[in-house]
Design a protein around this motif. Sequence first.
Motif, short mmCIF file in Angstrom:
data_model
loop_
_atom_site.label_atom_id
_atom_site.label_comp_id
_atom_site.label_asym_id
_atom_site.label_seq_id
_atom_site.Cartn_x
_atom_site.Cartn_y
_atom_site.Cartn_z
N ALA A 8 17.54 10.35 -30.14
CA ALA A 8 17.49 11.77 -29.80
C ALA A 8 17.39 12.64 -31.05
O ALA A 8 16.91 13.76 -30.99
N ARG A 9 17.85 12.10 -32.16
CA ARG A 9 17.84 12.86 -33.40
C ARG A 9 16.57 12.65 -34.21
O ARG A 9 16.10 13.57 -34.89
N CYS A 10 15.98 11.46 -34.14
CA CYS A 10 14.90 11.12 -35.06
C CYS A 10 13.51 11.22 -34.44
O CYS A 10 12.52 10.91 -35.11
N GLN A 11 13.40 11.66 -33.19
CA GLN A 11 12.10 11.75 -32.54
C GLN A 11 11.82 13.19 -32.11
O GLN A 11 12.72 13.91 -31.69
N PHE A 12 10.55 13.58 -32.20
CA PHE A 12 10.15 14.90 -31.71
C PHE A 12 8.65 14.93 -31.48
O PHE A 12 7.90 14.09 -31.98
N GLY A 13 8.22 15.91 -30.71
CA GLY A 13 6.81 16.15 -30.47
C GLY A 13 6.35 17.40 -31.18
O GLY A 13 7.14 18.33 -31.42
N GLU A 14 5.07 17.44 -31.51
CA GLU A 14 4.53 18.57 -32.27
C GLU A 14 3.11 18.87 -31.82
O GLU A 14 2.34 17.97 -31.46
N PHE A 15 2.76 20.15 -31.84
CA PHE A 15 1.37 20.58 -31.70
C PHE A 15 1.09 21.60 -32.78
O PHE A 15 1.92 22.48 -33.06
N LEU A 16 -0.08 21.51 -33.42
CA LEU A 16 -0.47 22.51 -34.41
C LEU A 16 -1.98 22.67 -34.42
O LEU A 16 -2.73 21.80 -33.99
N ILE A 17 -2.39 23.83 -34.91
CA ILE A 17 -3.80 24.13 -35.15
C ILE A 17 -4.04 24.05 -36.64
O ILE A 17 -3.21 24.51 -37.45
N LEU A 18 -5.17 23.47 -37.04
CA LEU A 18 -5.58 23.41 -38.44
C LEU A 18 -6.89 24.16 -38.63
O LEU A 18 -7.80 24.02 -37.81
N LEU A 19 -6.98 24.92 -39.71
CA LEU A 19 -8.20 25.63 -40.08
C LEU A 19 -8.66 25.14 -41.45
O LEU A 19 -7.84 25.06 -42.38
N GLY A 20 -9.93 24.83 -41.59
CA GLY A 20 -10.45 24.42 -42.89
C GLY A 20 -10.46 25.59 -43.86
O GLY A 20 -10.76 26.74 -43.49
#
Length: 302
Positions: A98-110
Amino acid sequence: MTTSIGTNGRPAAAGPGDGGPVGYSLPLSPTGESAMLTPPPWHFSGEVVMVEYRVDPDAARRFLPPGLEPGADPGAAAAVFATWQWCSADGAELTDPARCQFGEFLILLGCEFEGRPMARAPYAWVDQAVPMMRGWVQGMPKQFGVVHQSRPVTVGRAGSRLEPGGRFDGALSVNGRRVVEAAVTIERQTDRRPVLHDVPLAHTLVFPEWVPSAAGPRPRLVASEVSDVEFSPIWTGSGDLTFFEGLGDDFRTLAPLEVGDGHVFAYGETLHGGRLLSDYSSSAHDIRDDNGGARAEDPLHS
């Protein structure tokens, strides 16, 4: 406030006088063990679903701070879903999923810094508090959201395998609203690393002033120092990406004009700390690393 030495030999905040509470981050405590963040290095291993796309170049340009330019391919962007497992140098977090896992979403721009290819993350969301705060320490604009992502399976029929025809999906919800969906249907393996996942990220390190000063908040353009970057075999194929209403006009300007390839792969790195690119308040405007350029290995997360 004074400064003392915290765990792993990193500077830690301390209360007034000797022997006060310490910690790499708040909350401070007598031993420092209550700190929300452990000191770097931090190790990350993740599963990534990524879709390359094109955004309005003028919209992307408006998200770049001074010191960053659009680069050789204006309008290049990517939407990235990732499920991460992380730990500190001693690996203690790995005993508590529960402490060491997570989900992520991000946008990247060149973009580019002094002609060197980089990427900029104008938006990012995570589903745990610690990686959100860790992002703010790095200058990464992490917010809280609900992130879901399908993963490869090796047995059974409750998911896709890493083979032609496999489909992998990601979804982001913010404040109870679905705001991004992505899907990748893989077709083949490739040796080409996704361009925006293989360059350094440039962040803006800035915090609001709680105690007002004449100078005001002091933003700095920073990157991260990483090592041990690893990519698994990369599967690529057709991508699908949809942005929905709900996050305002600024976010909507980064919606896809054209959707390109999608990629599915595993990624790992060790994050050591930050590196100053530009201090906007300094007459010595640009601070470079010892080699006069960005390190070859890429800070991406987390």
